[in-house]
Design a protein around this motif. Structure first.
Motif, short mmCIF file in Angstrom:
data_model
loop_
_atom_site.label_atom_id
_atom_site.label_comp_id
_atom_site.label_asym_id
_atom_site.label_seq_id
_atom_site.Cartn_x
_atom_site.Cartn_y
_atom_site.Cartn_z
N LEU A 137 -40.33 -8.79 -2.37
CA LEU A 137 -40.78 -7.61 -1.62
C LEU A 137 -41.32 -8.01 -0.25
N LEU A 138 -42.04 -9.11 -0.20
CA LEU A 138 -42.55 -9.59 1.09
C LEU A 138 -41.41 -9.97 2.02
N ASN A 139 -40.39 -10.64 1.49
CA ASN A 139 -39.25 -11.05 2.31
C ASN A 139 -38.43 -9.86 2.80
N GLN A 140 -38.45 -8.76 2.03
CA GLN A 140 -37.74 -7.55 2.42
C GLN A 140 -38.59 -6.64 3.31
N ARG A 141 -39.78 -7.10 3.64
CA ARG A 141 -40.74 -6.37 4.47
C ARG A 141 -41.18 -5.05 3.86
N GLN A 142 -41.25 -5.00 2.55
CA GLN A 142 -41.77 -3.84 1.84
C GLN A 142 -43.23 -4.14 1.48
N TYR A 143 -44.07 -4.10 2.49
CA TYR A 143 -45.44 -4.58 2.36
C TYR A 143 -46.30 -3.69 1.46
N ASP A 144 -46.09 -2.38 1.50
CA ASP A 144 -46.90 -1.49 0.65
C ASP A 144 -46.59 -1.72 -0.82
N ALA A 145 -45.31 -1.86 -1.13
CA ALA A 145 -44.93 -2.12 -2.53
C ALA A 145 -45.44 -3.49 -2.98
N ALA A 146 -45.38 -4.47 -2.09
CA ALA A 146 -45.87 -5.81 -2.43
C ALA A 146 -47.38 -5.78 -2.67
N LYS A 147 -48.11 -5.03 -1.84
CA LYS A 147 -49.56 -4.95 -2.02
C LYS A 147 -49.90 -4.27 -3.34
N THR A 148 -49.16 -3.21 -3.67
CA THR A 148 -49.39 -2.52 -4.95
C THR A 148 -49.16 -3.46 -6.12
N LEU A 149 -48.07 -4.22 -6.07
CA LEU A 149 -47.78 -5.17 -7.14
C LEU A 149 -48.85 -6.25 -7.22
N LEU A 150 -49.24 -6.81 -6.09
CA LEU A 150 -50.26 -7.87 -6.09
C LEU A 150 -51.61 -7.34 -6.58
N ASP A 151 -51.94 -6.11 -6.21
CA ASP A 151 -53.19 -5.52 -6.70
C ASP A 151 -53.17 -5.36 -8.22
N SER A 152 -51.99 -5.02 -8.77
CA SER A 152 -51.90 -4.86 -10.22
C SER A 152 -51.99 -6.20 -10.94
N LEU A 153 -51.70 -7.29 -10.22
CA LEU A 153 -51.74 -8.62 -10.84
C LEU A 153 -53.13 -9.26 -10.80
N ARG A 154 -54.08 -8.63 -10.13
CA ARG A 154 -55.42 -9.21 -10.03
C ARG A 154 -56.07 -9.41 -11.40
N ASP A 155 -55.82 -8.49 -12.30
CA ASP A 155 -56.41 -8.58 -13.64
C ASP A 155 -55.41 -9.08 -14.67
N ALA A 156 -54.43 -9.85 -14.22
CA ALA A 156 -53.40 -10.36 -15.13
C ALA A 156 -53.99 -11.31 -16.18
N ASP A 157 -55.12 -11.94 -15.87
CA ASP A 157 -55.70 -12.88 -16.83
C ASP A 157 -56.27 -12.17 -18.05
N LEU A 158 -56.40 -10.84 -18.00
CA LEU A 158 -56.86 -10.10 -19.17
C LEU A 158 -55.76 -9.98 -20.22
N ASN A 159 -54.51 -10.14 -19.80
CA ASN A 159 -53.38 -10.08 -20.70
C ASN A 159 -53.03 -11.50 -21.15
N PRO A 160 -53.20 -11.82 -22.43
CA PRO A 160 -52.92 -13.20 -22.88
C PRO A 160 -51.44 -13.56 -22.82
N ALA A 161 -50.56 -12.57 -22.67
CA ALA A 161 -49.12 -12.85 -22.61
C ALA A 161 -48.65 -13.13 -21.19
N MET A 162 -49.59 -13.16 -20.22
CA MET A 162 -49.21 -13.41 -18.83
C MET A 162 -50.27 -14.30 -18.19
N PHE A 163 -49.81 -15.24 -17.36
CA PHE A 163 -50.73 -16.13 -16.65
C PHE A 163 -50.31 -16.24 -15.20
#
Length: 111
Positions: A60-86
């Motif tokens: 998304l960053l390489n395609q210059r879709q910055y808003d979508a990339a920010k939304t995805l990155l914001d959703s990954l901030r709490d990824a450590d709460l999910n034991p199936a994802m690191f």
């Protein structure tokens, strides 16, 4: 009374030195030397899922879709709460820094 105070003083000194040794052990073996606690993936599958999502954010960053990339990155901030994802904190921080730099450069180029 003096014996009791001496015992208490010895106990407090032993506890203090034990605490200092434990802090030194934790800092040396569980941090990156700058005070950031190192975490490891529970399983290779969890790390692979996290890398997939970071790869999607990179695309998304390489395609210059910055808003979508920010939304995805914001959703990954709490990824450590999910034991199936690191996702390592440094990797996520690096993506946010890249996003900020690219947005700034694009705004500067438009002006």
């Amino acid at each position: 009374m003096f014996v009791f105070n001496r015992r208490l003083l010895i106990i407090l000194l032993v506890m203090f030195f034990g605490m200092v040794l434990w802090m030194a052990y934790f800092f040396y073996f569980h941090t990156d030397g700058r005070g950031h606690v190192l975490r490891e993936a529970d399983s290779p599958a969890a790390e692979a899922r996290g890398q997939q999502l970071l790869g999607r954010a990179d695309n998304l960053l390489n395609q210059r879709q910055y808003d979508a990339a920010k939304t995805l990155l914001d959703s990954l901030r709490d990824a450590d709460l999910n034991p199936a994802m690191f996702i390592a904190d440094d990797a996520l921080e690096q993506r946010f820094d890249t996003l900020r730099r690219r947005r700034f450069r694009e705004k500067a180029a438009q002006q």
